[in-house]
Design a protein around this motif. Structure first.
Motif, mmCIF file in Angstrom:
data_model
loop_
_atom_site.group_PDB
_atom_site.id
_atom_site.type_symbol
_atom_site.label_atom_id
_atom_site.label_comp_id
_atom_site.label_asym_id
_atom_site.label_seq_id
_atom_site.Cartn_x
_atom_site.Cartn_y
_atom_site.Cartn_z
ATOM 1 N N GLU A 1 1.011 -1.242 0.230
ATOM 2 C CA GLU A 1 -0.069 -0.064 -0.096
ATOM 3 C C GLU A 1 1.009 1.074 0.034
ATOM 4 O OE1 GLU A 1 -3.639 -0.266 2.740
ATOM 5 O OE2 GLU A 1 -2.138 -1.930 3.431
ATOM 6 N N ASN A 2 1.044 1.976 -1.000
ATOM 7 C CA ASN A 2 1.985 3.023 -1.410
ATOM 8 C C ASN A 2 1.234 4.351 -1.631
ATOM 9 O OD1 ASN A 2 3.769 4.813 -1.960
ATOM 10 N ND2 ASN A 2 5.256 3.027 -2.889
ATOM 11 N N PRO A 3 1.078 5.205 -0.652
ATOM 12 C CA PRO A 3 0.181 6.237 -0.901
ATOM 13 C C PRO A 3 0.774 7.241 -2.015
ATOM 14 C CG PRO A 3 0.657 6.063 1.491
ATOM 15 C CD PRO A 3 1.304 5.098 0.839
ATOM 16 N N THR A 4 2.126 7.233 -2.269
ATOM 17 C CA THR A 4 2.492 8.059 -3.464
ATOM 18 C C THR A 4 2.008 7.346 -4.830
ATOM 19 O OG1 THR A 4 4.626 8.503 -2.426
ATOM 20 C CG2 THR A 4 4.719 8.731 -4.719
ATOM 21 N N GLU A 5 1.766 6.155 -4.987
ATOM 22 C CA GLU A 5 1.332 5.578 -6.121
ATOM 23 C C GLU A 5 -0.101 5.784 -6.333
ATOM 24 O OE1 GLU A 5 3.135 4.001 -8.419
ATOM 25 O OE2 GLU A 5 4.853 4.555 -7.407
ATOM 26 N N ILE A 6 -0.945 5.780 -4.937
ATOM 27 C CA ILE A 6 -2.587 6.095 -5.117
ATOM 28 C C ILE A 6 -2.482 7.430 -5.680
ATOM 29 C CG2 ILE A 6 -4.465 6.549 -3.667
ATOM 30 C CD1 ILE A 6 -3.207 4.198 -2.068
ATOM 31 N N ARG A 7 -1.615 8.447 -5.033
ATOM 32 C CA ARG A 7 -1.932 9.982 -5.617
ATOM 33 C C ARG A 7 -1.665 9.749 -7.120
ATOM 34 N NH1 ARG A 7 0.467 10.608 -0.372
ATOM 35 N NH2 ARG A 7 2.555 10.809 -1.338
ATOM 36 N N LYS A 8 -0.618 9.231 -7.437
ATOM 37 C CA LYS A 8 -0.128 9.348 -8.917
ATOM 38 C C LYS A 8 -1.212 8.704 -9.580
ATOM 39 C CE LYS A 8 4.743 8.696 -8.765
ATOM 40 N NZ LYS A 8 5.787 7.724 -8.985
ATOM 41 N N PHE A 9 -2.239 7.937 -9.539
ATOM 42 C CA PHE A 9 -3.093 7.086 -9.965
ATOM 43 C C PHE A 9 -4.569 8.005 -9.864
ATOM 44 C CE2 PHE A 9 -7.089 4.756 -9.543
ATOM 45 C CZ PHE A 9 -7.085 4.077 -10.589
ATOM 46 N N MET A 10 -4.566 8.863 -8.825
ATOM 47 C CA MET A 10 -5.732 9.684 -8.872
ATOM 48 C C MET A 10 -5.321 10.994 -9.629
ATOM 49 S SD MET A 10 -6.723 9.424 -4.716
ATOM 50 C CE MET A 10 -7.627 10.803 -4.926
ATOM 51 N N GLN B 1 -4.078 11.037 -12.718
ATOM 52 C CA GLN B 1 -3.869 10.531 -13.948
ATOM 53 C C GLN B 1 -5.025 11.407 -14.809
ATOM 54 O OE1 GLN B 1 -4.572 6.653 -14.551
ATOM 55 N NE2 GLN B 1 -2.699 5.926 -14.090
ATOM 56 N N LYS B 2 -4.561 11.991 -16.005
ATOM 57 C CA LYS B 2 -5.444 12.514 -16.860
ATOM 58 C C LYS B 2 -6.613 11.940 -17.282
ATOM 59 C CE LYS B 2 -2.217 15.968 -18.145
ATOM 60 N NZ LYS B 2 -1.515 16.701 -19.378
ATOM 61 N N GLU B 3 -6.138 10.500 -17.691
ATOM 62 C CA GLU B 3 -7.366 9.737 -18.159
ATOM 63 C C GLU B 3 -7.998 8.966 -17.026
ATOM 64 O OE1 GLU B 3 -5.899 7.204 -21.171
ATOM 65 O OE2 GLU B 3 -4.935 8.690 -22.243
ATOM 66 N N LYS B 4 -9.015 9.370 -16.642
ATOM 67 C CA LYS B 4 -9.799 8.596 -15.654
ATOM 68 C C LYS B 4 -10.620 7.473 -16.125
ATOM 69 C CE LYS B 4 -8.968 12.388 -12.855
ATOM 70 N NZ LYS B 4 -7.904 12.615 -12.186
ATOM 71 N N ASP B 5 -9.942 6.461 -16.104
ATOM 72 C CA ASP B 5 -10.579 5.309 -16.724
ATOM 73 C C ASP B 5 -10.687 4.176 -15.880
ATOM 74 O OD1 ASP B 5 -8.202 4.439 -16.396
ATOM 75 O OD2 ASP B 5 -7.857 3.728 -18.259
ATOM 76 N N TRP B 6 -11.160 4.634 -14.871
ATOM 77 C CA TRP B 6 -11.410 3.388 -13.665
ATOM 78 C C TRP B 6 -13.180 3.222 -13.495
ATOM 79 C CZ3 TRP B 6 -8.374 7.765 -11.745
ATOM 80 C CH2 TRP B 6 -9.120 8.746 -11.217
ATOM 81 N N ASP B 7 -13.464 2.013 -13.213
ATOM 82 C CA ASP B 7 -14.817 1.855 -12.958
ATOM 83 C C ASP B 7 -15.280 2.015 -11.567
ATOM 84 O OD1 ASP B 7 -15.298 1.317 -15.655
ATOM 85 O OD2 ASP B 7 -14.627 -0.844 -15.288
#
Length: 92
Positions: free
Chosen positions: A33-42, A44-50
């Motif tokens: 669980e890496n908060p840095t990776e979560i912030r990078k994911f959030m 992202q310009k392309e919001k393609d999560w379901d």
């Protein structure tokens, strides 16, 4: 068989080093669980999560964590002891 959960809180920079140490100890699976990776994911310009968990904002805070399980037996206790020694060496 009973299992004991082990959670290591660490810095973002130390995640890979600790992951290598876990492999050296024979621990072949863990949850990172890496908060840095979560912030990078959030960010992202392309919001393609379901789906995003309700607590995603909370997950993006705090320290990185590696969580795994060891058996509640002699071998599990030896693994935890070896891990403690590795962690002490890394802190020096």
């Amino acid at each position: 068989m009973n299992w004991q959960e082990v959670c290591i809180e660490t810095t973002d920079a130390a995640v890979e080093l600790l992951s290598a140490q876990l492999l050296n100890l024979g621990i072949n699976g863990w949850v990172e669980e890496n908060p840095t990776e979560i912030r990078k994911f959030m960010a992202q310009k392309e919001k393609d999560w379901d789906y995003l968990p309700d607590d995603i904002e909370e997950q993006s805070k705090g320290a990185a964590r590696l969580t795994f399980y060891v058996a509640e037996n002699q071998q599990g206790q030896e693994t935890i002891l070896a891990l403690r020694q590795v962690l002490q060496q890394l802190q020096q």
